[in-house]
Design a protein around this motif. Structure first.
Motif, PDB file in Angstrom:
ATOM      1  N   GLY A   1      10.317  11.270  13.794  1.00  0.00           N
ATOM      2  CA  GLY A   1       9.161  10.342  14.138  1.00  0.00           C
ATOM      3  C   GLY A   1       8.919   9.100  13.536  1.00  0.00           C
ATOM      4  O   GLY A   1       9.698   8.922  12.656  1.00  0.00           O
ATOM      5  N   LEU A   2       8.468   8.247  14.098  1.00  0.00           N
ATOM      6  CA  LEU A   2       8.204   6.843  13.464  1.00  0.00           C
ATOM      7  C   LEU A   2       7.390   6.862  12.288  1.00  0.00           C
ATOM      8  O   LEU A   2       6.265   7.494  12.148  1.00  0.00           O
ATOM      9  N   PHE A   3       7.645   6.049  11.333  1.00  0.00           N
ATOM     10  CA  PHE A   3       6.859   5.785  10.348  1.00  0.00           C
ATOM     11  C   PHE A   3       5.735   4.769  10.877  1.00  0.00           C
ATOM     12  O   PHE A   3       6.215   3.865  11.655  1.00  0.00           O
ATOM     13  N   SER A   4       4.530   4.550  10.154  1.00  0.00           N
ATOM     14  CA  SER A   4       3.750   3.478  10.540  1.00  0.00           C
ATOM     15  C   SER A   4       4.242   2.073  10.239  1.00  0.00           C
ATOM     16  O   SER A   4       5.145   2.149   9.283  1.00  0.00           O
ATOM     17  N   LEU A   5       3.957   1.126  10.974  1.00  0.00           N
ATOM     18  CA  LEU A   5       4.462  -0.159  10.672  1.00  0.00           C
ATOM     19  C   LEU A   5       3.841  -0.888   9.430  1.00  0.00           C
ATOM     20  O   LEU A   5       4.769  -1.347   8.697  1.00  0.00           O
ATOM     21  N   LYS A   6       2.923  -0.418   8.744  1.00  0.00           N
ATOM     22  CA  LYS A   6       2.693  -0.762   7.409  1.00  0.00           C
ATOM     23  C   LYS A   6       3.526  -0.372   6.452  1.00  0.00           C
ATOM     24  O   LYS A   6       4.010  -0.983   5.672  1.00  0.00           O
ATOM     25  N   GLU A   7       3.828   0.977   6.657  1.00  0.00           N
ATOM     26  CA  GLU A   7       4.776   1.627   5.615  1.00  0.00           C
ATOM     27  C   GLU A   7       6.275   0.969   5.736  1.00  0.00           C
ATOM     28  O   GLU A   7       6.840   0.804   5.012  1.00  0.00           O
ATOM     29  N   VAL A   8       6.433   0.706   7.044  1.00  0.00           N
ATOM     30  CA  VAL A   8       7.816   0.050   7.246  1.00  0.00           C
ATOM     31  C   VAL A   8       8.000  -1.420   6.583  1.00  0.00           C
ATOM     32  O   VAL A   8       9.046  -1.748   6.102  1.00  0.00           O
ATOM     33  N   MET A   9       6.915  -2.010   6.852  1.00  0.00           N
ATOM     34  CA  MET A   9       6.888  -3.608   6.410  1.00  0.00           C
ATOM     35  C   MET A   9       6.936  -3.512   4.993  1.00  0.00           C
ATOM     36  O   MET A   9       7.428  -4.424   4.287  1.00  0.00           O
ATOM     37  N   GLN A  10       6.157  -2.635   4.147  1.00  0.00           N
ATOM     38  CA  GLN A  10       6.163  -2.579   2.703  1.00  0.00           C
ATOM     39  C   GLN A  10       7.297  -2.271   2.048  1.00  0.00           C
ATOM     40  O   GLN A  10       8.045  -2.812   1.186  1.00  0.00           O
ATOM     41  N   ALA A  11       8.029  -1.372   2.631  1.00  0.00           N
ATOM     42  CA  ALA A  11       9.412  -0.925   2.275  1.00  0.00           C
ATOM     43  C   ALA A  11      10.374  -1.926   2.620  1.00  0.00           C
ATOM     44  O   ALA A  11      11.221  -2.203   1.760  1.00  0.00           O
ATOM     45  N   TYR A  12      10.271  -2.730   3.809  1.00  0.00           N
ATOM     46  CA  TYR A  12      11.183  -3.649   3.843  1.00  0.00           C
ATOM     47  C   TYR A  12      10.835  -4.979   2.893  1.00  0.00           C
ATOM     48  O   TYR A  12      11.962  -5.650   2.363  1.00  0.00           O
ATOM     49  N   ILE A  13       9.624  -5.048   2.565  1.00  0.00           N
ATOM     50  CA  ILE A  13       9.608  -6.128   1.528  1.00  0.00           C
ATOM     51  C   ILE A  13      10.054  -5.831   0.141  1.00  0.00           C
ATOM     52  O   ILE A  13      10.454  -6.660  -0.621  1.00  0.00           O
ATOM     53  N   LYS A  14       9.847  -4.479  -0.084  1.00  0.00           N
ATOM     54  CA  LYS A  14      10.486  -4.194  -1.404  1.00  0.00           C
ATOM     55  C   LYS A  14      11.938  -4.618  -1.412  1.00  0.00           C
ATOM     56  O   LYS A  14      12.445  -4.872  -2.745  1.00  0.00           O
ATOM     57  N   TYR A  15      12.609  -4.133  -0.348  1.00  0.00           N
ATOM     58  CA  TYR A  15      14.036  -4.252  -0.516  1.00  0.00           C
ATOM     59  C   TYR A  15      14.238  -5.975  -0.346  1.00  0.00           C
ATOM     60  O   TYR A  15      15.277  -6.362  -1.185  1.00  0.00           O
ATOM     61  N   ALA A  16      13.618  -6.668   0.184  1.00  0.00           N
ATOM     62  CA  ALA A  16      13.626  -8.135   0.374  1.00  0.00           C
ATOM     63  C   ALA A  16      13.487  -8.560  -1.197  1.00  0.00           C
ATOM     64  O   ALA A  16      14.262  -9.763  -1.557  1.00  0.00           O
ATOM     65  N   VAL A  17      12.410  -8.266  -1.800  1.00  0.00           N
ATOM     66  CA  VAL A  17      12.210  -8.909  -3.085  1.00  0.00           C
ATOM     67  C   VAL A  17      13.292  -8.344  -4.104  1.00  0.00           C
ATOM     68  O   VAL A  17      13.894  -9.069  -4.931  1.00  0.00           O
ATOM     69  N   ARG A  18      13.662  -7.254  -4.049  1.00  0.00           N
ATOM     70  CA  ARG A  18      14.671  -6.539  -4.853  1.00  0.00           C
ATOM     71  C   ARG A  18      15.990  -7.095  -4.899  1.00  0.00           C
ATOM     72  O   ARG A  18      16.706  -7.356  -5.793  1.00  0.00           O
ATOM     73  N   TYR A  19      16.256  -7.501  -3.774  1.00  0.00           N
ATOM     74  CA  TYR A  19      17.569  -8.187  -3.490  1.00  0.00           C
ATOM     75  C   TYR A  19      17.575  -9.558  -3.262  1.00  0.00           C
ATOM     76  O   TYR A  19      18.597 -10.197  -2.770  1.00  0.00           O
ATOM     77  N   ASP A  20      16.461 -10.259  -3.651  1.00  0.00           N
ATOM     78  CA  ASP A  20      16.369 -11.676  -3.585  1.00  0.00           C
ATOM     79  C   ASP A  20      16.560 -12.210  -2.311  1.00  0.00           C
ATOM     80  O   ASP A  20      17.344 -13.344  -2.099  1.00  0.00           O
ATOM     81  N   ASN A  21      15.940 -11.736  -1.146  1.00  0.00           N
ATOM     82  CA  ASN A  21      16.239 -12.018   0.044  1.00  0.00           C
ATOM     83  C   ASN A  21      15.868 -13.490   0.404  1.00  0.00           C
ATOM     84  O   ASN A  21      14.623 -13.659  -0.146  1.00  0.00           O
ATOM     85  N   HIS A  22      16.329 -14.595   1.018  1.00  0.00           N
ATOM     86  CA  HIS A  22      15.685 -15.689   1.389  1.00  0.00           C
ATOM     87  C   HIS A  22      14.485 -15.311   1.777  1.00  0.00           C
ATOM     88  O   HIS A  22      14.517 -14.791   3.097  1.00  0.00           O
ATOM     89  N   TYR A  23      13.154 -16.173   1.536  1.00  0.00           N
ATOM     90  CA  TYR A  23      12.151 -15.868   2.225  1.00  0.00           C
ATOM     91  C   TYR A  23      11.942 -16.391   3.563  1.00  0.00           C
ATOM     92  O   TYR A  23      11.098 -15.599   4.443  1.00  0.00           O
ATOM     93  N   THR A  24      12.645 -17.174   4.126  1.00  0.00           N
ATOM     94  CA  THR A  24      12.723 -17.659   5.449  1.00  0.00           C
ATOM     95  C   THR A  24      13.190 -16.349   6.400  1.00  0.00           C
ATOM     96  O   THR A  24      12.670 -15.908   7.619  1.00  0.00           O
ATOM     97  N   ASN A  25      14.227 -15.753   5.850  1.00  0.00           N
ATOM     98  CA  ASN A  25      14.601 -14.466   6.574  1.00  0.00           C
ATOM     99  C   ASN A  25      13.905 -13.286   6.662  1.00  0.00           C
ATOM    100  O   ASN A  25      13.672 -12.554   7.700  1.00  0.00           O
ATOM    101  N   THR A  26      13.278 -13.184   5.404  1.00  0.00           N
ATOM    102  CA  THR A  26      12.202 -11.899   5.522  1.00  0.00           C
ATOM    103  C   THR A  26      10.916 -12.354   6.127  1.00  0.00           C
ATOM    104  O   THR A  26      10.555 -11.486   6.973  1.00  0.00           O
ATOM    105  N   LYS A  27      10.763 -13.430   6.270  1.00  0.00           N
ATOM    106  CA  LYS A  27       9.339 -13.809   7.108  1.00  0.00           C
ATOM    107  C   LYS A  27       9.779 -13.629   8.731  1.00  0.00           C
ATOM    108  O   LYS A  27       9.004 -13.255   9.433  1.00  0.00           O
TER     109      LYS A  27
END
Length: 331
Positions: A98-124
């Motif tokens: 089943g789906l995770f809540s959108l809040k969980e997914v977005m927070q998990a994605y942000i953690k990946y983006a920060v840890r791997y130094d993803n460019h903020y425009t792509n993250t946004k």
């Protein structure tokens, strides 16, 4: 194609070329994602060919959770399904439980983006795709206004995580710089003359470089041509070059982003150590520039007399410079 029969005939023609499978986006070329997907057309194609058919286009109408993927596959009689928008809206669409809540997914994605130094425009952009209709909420507006990864984290109440991760990065950076300094120390050679210089082509006339001046000086003094030894640092892929002239070695203590820049910097160190002009604009016109002008004038005269021309002088100058690299070992 407007007619189903024509579409099926086209796919049959494609099948005869020897393809292993075909993906079908169930819309006509003039239709857009908001238009209903044509499951009946995909099904007609699936039943008409022997190669696997991959159904696409069901995100808006069919696929809301994992079980819907199979529903869409059956409706199209396809062998499998490919998903774009539904996966972008919530990547946990592939989770059987089943789906995770959108809040969980977005927070998990942000953690990946920060840890791997993803460019903020792509993250946004990706987060905006997840929020969709919630972009007009207070959080959505903060996200839309964010101009850095830190501001994105603040919009999702993850400022502490950002600060903690930034601290880890800073400590890691310090450690790597220490390792880099250790590598530089290993390169220390008491017989090498060093200066902290970089080559900036804006300070030199067109097609005139320190390497050309150094080569010209060596010829005039009847020394062997300069020999450049260039190494690349694995950590940051920067280059450092050592030039040997008359059995003396010279190098810049600054590492450069290319082999050519590193060699020019080494040539500058050598020229300055010898007290020889390096060709900078501030030094005024030199014999090399005057020589170039004479050669250009001679070629112009030859052209006016209809004679065959050799290569332009600037190409010749570049060739002369590059010959100094013939025996250069790159490590």
């Amino acid at each position: 194609i407007p007619q189903v029969e024509d579409t099926v005939n086209l796919v049959k023609r494609i099948e005869k070329t020897g393809i292993a499978a075909i993906a079908v986006h169930g819309r006509k070329k003039e239709e857009r994602p908001q238009h209903p997907v044509h499951c009946d057309v995909i099904k007609a194609i699936s039943e008409a060919v022997s190669v696997p058919v991959i159904a696409n286009g069901g995100s808006h109408d069919f696929i809301k959770e994992y079980s819907d993927i199979e529903t869409f596959r059956k409706a199209t009689a396809a062998s499998s399904v490919m998903i774009a928008r539904a996966a972008m809206w919530n990547p946990s669409i592939f989770r059987k439980e089943g789906l995770f809540s959108l809040k969980e997914v977005m927070q998990a994605y942000i953690k990946y983006a920060v840890r791997y130094d993803n460019h903020y425009t792509n993250t946004k952009y990706c987060l905006c795709q997840m929020l969709r209709e919630q972009l007009e909420t207070a959080q959505g507006k903060k996200l839309h206004a964010a101009q850095s990864t830190q501001e994105i984290c603040e919009a999702f109440e993850m400022a502490d995580f950002y600060e903690e991760t930034a601290g880890i990065f800073e400590a890691r950076k310090t450690s790597l710089e220490t390792e880099t300094q250790d590598e530089d120390d290993q390169m220390q050679d008491p017989d090498v003359i060093k200066m902290a210089v970089r080559f900036d082509k804006r300070e030199y006339p067109p097609q005139i470089t320190p390497k050309m001046y150094l080569l010209e000086w060596c010829r005039k003094e009847k020394h062997p041509q300069p020999v450049y030894e260039t190494v690349q640092r694995p950590l940051d892929r920067l280059f450092c070059s050592v030039v040997t002239v008359a059995e003396q070695k010279y190098r810049s203590t600054l590492w450069d982003k290319s082999k050519k820049l590193a060699e020019q910097a080494a040539a500058i160190v050598c020229l300055r150590s010898l007290g020889v002009p390096e060709g900078k604009l501030c030094e005024g016109e030199s014999h090399l520039i005057n020589k170039r002008k004479r050669e250009d004038q001679e070629r112009l005269n030859n052209r006016n007399h209809g004679e065959d021309l050799a290569e332009p002088s600037h190409k010749k100058a570049n060739f002369i410079e590059e010959t100094s690299d013939v025996n250069v070992p790159e490590m």
